[in-house]
Design a protein around this motif. Sequence first.
Motif, PDB file in Angstrom:
ATOM      1  N   LEU A  36       0.995  -1.553   0.248  1.00  0.00           N
ATOM      2  CA  LEU A  36       0.056  -0.255   0.223  1.00  0.00           C
ATOM      3  C   LEU A  36       0.821   1.163   0.157  1.00  0.00           C
ATOM      4  CD1 LEU A  36      -2.418  -0.804   2.848  1.00  0.00           C
ATOM      5  CD2 LEU A  36      -2.907  -1.281  -0.104  1.00  0.00           C
ATOM      6  N   LYS A  37       0.883   2.267  -0.648  1.00  0.00           N
ATOM      7  CA  LYS A  37       0.434   3.645  -1.248  1.00  0.00           C
ATOM      8  C   LYS A  37       0.139   3.675   0.317  1.00  0.00           C
ATOM      9  CE  LYS A  37       1.908   7.839  -3.261  1.00  0.00           C
ATOM     10  NZ  LYS A  37       2.366   8.462  -4.566  1.00  0.00           N
ATOM     11  N   VAL A  38       0.715   4.678   1.458  1.00  0.00           N
ATOM     12  CA  VAL A  38       0.183   5.549   2.351  1.00  0.00           C
ATOM     13  C   VAL A  38      -0.555   6.066   2.240  1.00  0.00           C
ATOM     14  CG1 VAL A  38      -0.316   5.730   5.063  1.00  0.00           C
ATOM     15  CG2 VAL A  38       0.957   3.098   4.209  1.00  0.00           C
ATOM     16  N   ALA A  39      -1.890   6.593   2.436  1.00  0.00           N
ATOM     17  CA  ALA A  39      -2.757   8.176   2.627  1.00  0.00           C
ATOM     18  C   ALA A  39      -2.555   8.706   4.276  1.00  0.00           C
ATOM     19  CB  ALA A  39      -3.201   7.959   2.103  1.00  0.00           C
ATOM     20  N   TYR A  40      -2.831   7.805   4.443  1.00  0.00           N
ATOM     21  CA  TYR A  40      -2.778   7.843   6.245  1.00  0.00           C
ATOM     22  C   TYR A  40      -2.618   6.669   7.461  1.00  0.00           C
ATOM     23  CZ  TYR A  40      -5.703  12.404   4.981  1.00  0.00           C
ATOM     24  OH  TYR A  40      -5.865  13.690   4.691  1.00  0.00           O
ATOM     25  N   ALA A  41      -2.362   7.190   8.169  1.00  0.00           N
ATOM     26  CA  ALA A  41      -1.207   5.860   9.180  1.00  0.00           C
ATOM     27  C   ALA A  41      -2.309   6.689  10.672  1.00  0.00           C
ATOM     28  CB  ALA A  41      -0.412   5.505   9.595  1.00  0.00           C
ATOM     29  N   GLY A  42      -3.134   5.724  11.372  1.00  0.00           N
ATOM     30  CA  GLY A  42      -3.962   5.872  11.930  1.00  0.00           C
ATOM     31  C   GLY A  42      -2.904   5.447  13.641  1.00  0.00           C
ATOM     32  N   VAL A  43      -2.957   5.747  15.003  1.00  0.00           N
ATOM     33  CA  VAL A  43      -2.026   6.234  16.650  1.00  0.00           C
ATOM     34  C   VAL A  43      -2.899   5.884  17.731  1.00  0.00           C
ATOM     35  CG1 VAL A  43      -0.605   7.481  18.236  1.00  0.00           C
ATOM     36  CG2 VAL A  43      -0.911   8.355  15.276  1.00  0.00           C
ATOM     37  N   GLY A  71      -5.384   3.051   2.122  1.00  0.00           N
ATOM     38  CA  GLY A  71      -3.849   4.070   0.499  1.00  0.00           C
ATOM     39  C   GLY A  71      -4.654   2.635  -0.351  1.00  0.00           C
ATOM     40  N   GLU A  72      -2.992   3.260  -0.779  1.00  0.00           N
ATOM     41  CA  GLU A  72      -3.867   2.702  -2.410  1.00  0.00           C
ATOM     42  C   GLU A  72      -2.850   1.363  -2.223  1.00  0.00           C
ATOM     43  OE1 GLU A  72      -2.892   3.730  -7.207  1.00  0.00           O
ATOM     44  OE2 GLU A  72      -3.218   5.865  -5.721  1.00  0.00           O
ATOM     45  N   VAL A  73      -3.535   0.099  -2.909  1.00  0.00           N
ATOM     46  CA  VAL A  73      -2.403  -0.963  -3.579  1.00  0.00           C
ATOM     47  C   VAL A  73      -1.530   0.417  -5.227  1.00  0.00           C
ATOM     48  CG1 VAL A  73      -2.737  -3.134  -4.517  1.00  0.00           C
ATOM     49  CG2 VAL A  73      -4.330  -2.258  -2.844  1.00  0.00           C
ATOM     50  N   VAL A  74      -0.414  -0.921  -4.738  1.00  0.00           N
ATOM     51  CA  VAL A  74       0.372  -0.292  -5.511  1.00  0.00           C
ATOM     52  C   VAL A  74       0.914  -1.346  -6.409  1.00  0.00           C
ATOM     53  CG1 VAL A  74       0.753   2.107  -4.954  1.00  0.00           C
ATOM     54  CG2 VAL A  74       2.250   0.145  -3.997  1.00  0.00           C
ATOM     55  N   ALA A  75       0.784  -3.105  -5.359  1.00  0.00           N
ATOM     56  CA  ALA A  75       1.778  -4.088  -5.877  1.00  0.00           C
ATOM     57  C   ALA A  75       1.179  -4.419  -4.642  1.00  0.00           C
ATOM     58  CB  ALA A  75       3.335  -3.772  -5.808  1.00  0.00           C
ATOM     59  N   TYR A  76       1.019  -5.790  -5.716  1.00  0.00           N
ATOM     60  CA  TYR A  76       0.540  -7.842  -4.639  1.00  0.00           C
ATOM     61  C   TYR A  76       1.300  -8.831  -5.479  1.00  0.00           C
ATOM     62  CZ  TYR A  76      -2.996  -7.459  -8.388  1.00  0.00           C
ATOM     63  OH  TYR A  76      -2.869  -7.698  -9.704  1.00  0.00           O
ATOM     64  N   ALA A  77       1.008  -9.537  -4.678  1.00  0.00           N
ATOM     65  CA  ALA A  77       1.722 -11.197  -4.809  1.00  0.00           C
ATOM     66  C   ALA A  77       1.060 -12.311  -4.153  1.00  0.00           C
ATOM     67  CB  ALA A  77       2.780 -10.994  -4.450  1.00  0.00           C
ATOM     68  N   GLY A  78      -0.032 -12.541  -5.417  1.00  0.00           N
ATOM     69  CA  GLY A  78      -0.663 -13.954  -5.059  1.00  0.00           C
ATOM     70  C   GLY A  78      -1.802 -13.613  -4.694  1.00  0.00           C
ATOM     71  N   VAL A  79      -1.971 -12.353  -5.424  1.00  0.00           N
ATOM     72  CA  VAL A  79      -4.025 -11.555  -4.931  1.00  0.00           C
ATOM     73  C   VAL A  79      -5.003 -11.706  -6.083  1.00  0.00           C
ATOM     74  CG1 VAL A  79      -4.847 -10.153  -3.734  1.00  0.00           C
ATOM     75  CG2 VAL A  79      -2.315 -11.072  -2.429  1.00  0.00           C
ATOM     76  N   THR A  80      -5.944 -12.124  -5.800  1.00  0.00           N
ATOM     77  CA  THR A  80      -6.953 -11.790  -6.919  1.00  0.00           C
ATOM     78  C   THR A  80      -8.116 -11.334  -6.374  1.00  0.00           C
ATOM     79  OG1 THR A  80      -8.163 -13.570  -6.135  1.00  0.00           O
ATOM     80  CG2 THR A  80      -6.512 -14.276  -7.253  1.00  0.00           C
ATOM     81  N   GLU A  81      -8.631 -10.560  -5.283  1.00  0.00           N
ATOM     82  CA  GLU A  81      -9.276  -9.712  -4.553  1.00  0.00           C
ATOM     83  C   GLU A  81      -8.980  -8.674  -4.762  1.00  0.00           C
ATOM     84  OE1 GLU A  81      -7.698 -11.471  -0.804  1.00  0.00           O
ATOM     85  OE2 GLU A  81      -7.473 -12.209  -2.667  1.00  0.00           O
ATOM     86  N   ALA A  83      -6.809  -5.050  -6.935  1.00  0.00           N
ATOM     87  CA  ALA A  83      -6.097  -4.730  -8.208  1.00  0.00           C
ATOM     88  C   ALA A  83      -5.233  -3.455  -7.502  1.00  0.00           C
ATOM     89  CB  ALA A  83      -6.643  -4.393  -9.323  1.00  0.00           C
ATOM     90  N   VAL A  84      -4.341  -3.124  -8.369  1.00  0.00           N
ATOM     91  CA  VAL A  84      -3.456  -1.934  -8.482  1.00  0.00           C
ATOM     92  C   VAL A  84      -4.170  -0.820  -8.745  1.00  0.00           C
ATOM     93  CG1 VAL A  84      -1.788  -0.469  -9.578  1.00  0.00           C
ATOM     94  CG2 VAL A  84      -1.246  -2.638  -9.454  1.00  0.00           C
ATOM     95  N   GLY A  85      -3.838   0.046  -7.742  1.00  0.00           N
ATOM     96  CA  GLY A  85      -5.648   1.751  -7.565  1.00  0.00           C
ATOM     97  C   GLY A  85      -6.204   1.342  -6.891  1.00  0.00           C
ATOM     98  N   ASP A  86      -6.658   0.451  -6.280  1.00  0.00           N
ATOM     99  CA  ASP A  86      -8.343   0.088  -5.057  1.00  0.00           C
ATOM    100  C   ASP A  86      -7.348   0.849  -4.410  1.00  0.00           C
ATOM    101  OD1 ASP A  86      -9.583  -1.078  -7.232  1.00  0.00           O
ATOM    102  OD2 ASP A  86      -8.587  -3.111  -5.925  1.00  0.00           O
ATOM    103  N   LYS A  87      -8.381   1.614  -3.914  1.00  0.00           N
ATOM    104  CA  LYS A  87      -8.025   1.865  -2.126  1.00  0.00           C
ATOM    105  C   LYS A  87      -8.914   1.182  -0.672  1.00  0.00           C
ATOM    106  CE  LYS A  87      -7.068   6.308  -3.497  1.00  0.00           C
ATOM    107  NZ  LYS A  87      -7.864   5.866  -5.577  1.00  0.00           N
ATOM    108  N   VAL A  88      -7.866   0.553   0.553  1.00  0.00           N
ATOM    109  CA  VAL A  88      -8.515   0.033   0.890  1.00  0.00           C
ATOM    110  C   VAL A  88      -8.016   0.426   1.913  1.00  0.00           C
ATOM    111  CG1 VAL A  88      -8.142  -1.673  -0.468  1.00  0.00           C
ATOM    112  CG2 VAL A  88      -6.298  -1.428   1.062  1.00  0.00           C
ATOM    113  N   CYS A  89      -8.488   0.304   3.259  1.00  0.00           N
ATOM    114  CA  CYS A  89      -7.676   0.015   4.564  1.00  0.00           C
ATOM    115  C   CYS A  89      -7.174  -1.235   5.215  1.00  0.00           C
ATOM    116  CB  CYS A  89      -8.444   0.610   5.734  1.00  0.00           C
ATOM    117  SG  CYS A  89     -10.436   0.372   5.605  1.00  0.00           S
ATOM    118  N   GLY A  90      -6.303  -1.225   5.819  1.00  0.00           N
ATOM    119  CA  GLY A  90      -5.968  -2.680   6.572  1.00  0.00           C
ATOM    120  C   GLY A  90      -5.227  -2.927   8.139  1.00  0.00           C
TER     121      GLY A  90
END
Length: 326
Positions: A36-43, A71-81, A83-90
């Motif tokens: 993930l390219k991080v946008a915000y991080a929780g404290v 943030g935004e997904v910029v790379a992954y490995a062995g993941v199908t759910e 894609a690059v560009g998806d916005k997620v929190c984790g």
Amino acid sequence: MPETMRAIEISQPGGPEVLTLTDRPVPQPGHGQLLLKVAYAGVNRPDALQRAGAYDPPAGASDLPGLEASGEVVAYAGVTEYAVGDKVCGLLPGGGYAEYVVTPAAHCLPIPKGMSLKRAACLPETCFTVWSNVFTRGGLKAGERFLVHGGSSGIGTTAIQLASALGARVFTTAGSDAKCQACLDLGAERAINYRDEDFVKVLRAEGGADLILDMVGGDYIPRNIRALADDGRLVHIAFLSGPKAELNFAQIMARRLTVTGSTLRPQSDLAKARIAQDLAEAVWPLVEAGKMAPVMDSEFALEEAAAAHARMESSGHIGKIVLKVG
């Protein structure tokens, strides 16, 4: 993709001042992970415990602090759910105080519809913790009396909203009238200023708490036991006042009480993935319906991480604190 990134590292165990801006190599995703390219991080409080040398990261995890991010997904490995560009929190094993972070894809969730990346960064740690401890481990049901200590904290504000939305009667403690009012505004039936009132007396007058979520510990432990109704459950998630207390276990036996607890970070990837699935099914619809949202206290730049920790440890905040990274 750059080879290095800005990050906040813990130079040595200590106070907020040991949080230091540095350059680190950009991590690479392993199988089943997102970068993930991080946008915000929780404290969060566990970040401060790690900074103080009291909460080591699990084997294989980043030594950088930070247990949740958006943030935004910029790379992954062995993941199908995803894609690059998806916005997620984790939920992260560590490393959130940085411009890039890797985490299992199964621990991520899409940004709820209509929610900003800033607010979404505050969902994972508290939602994973509250859902697994209040509803899965604690078994809270509609109509039950639920007491959450520290109602104005990130955990507390999340617990109040979720429990209220799912039909429980919510009671909470907080340390000022302003914090108590914030808890009432979120759906608490009764907010107890612990500086002026005894939560044991308040709950006993209501018939006792069916479930208590506690992060204080210390002398609250025997008081929690007294505040429980028969067949009540006490769930611990932290011990800000210490993990030791003297208890009369005859009360636990005679009144059929359950005392339990958990920590989130050391749990298996599979356990966390199961919690994420529960959140997708039961909590994300509440968020998207406007029945629950992170309560925001303040925002700091990544390089101001020390000030963010000082704010958190002052206990003056109401809700969540974030670092703006991207």
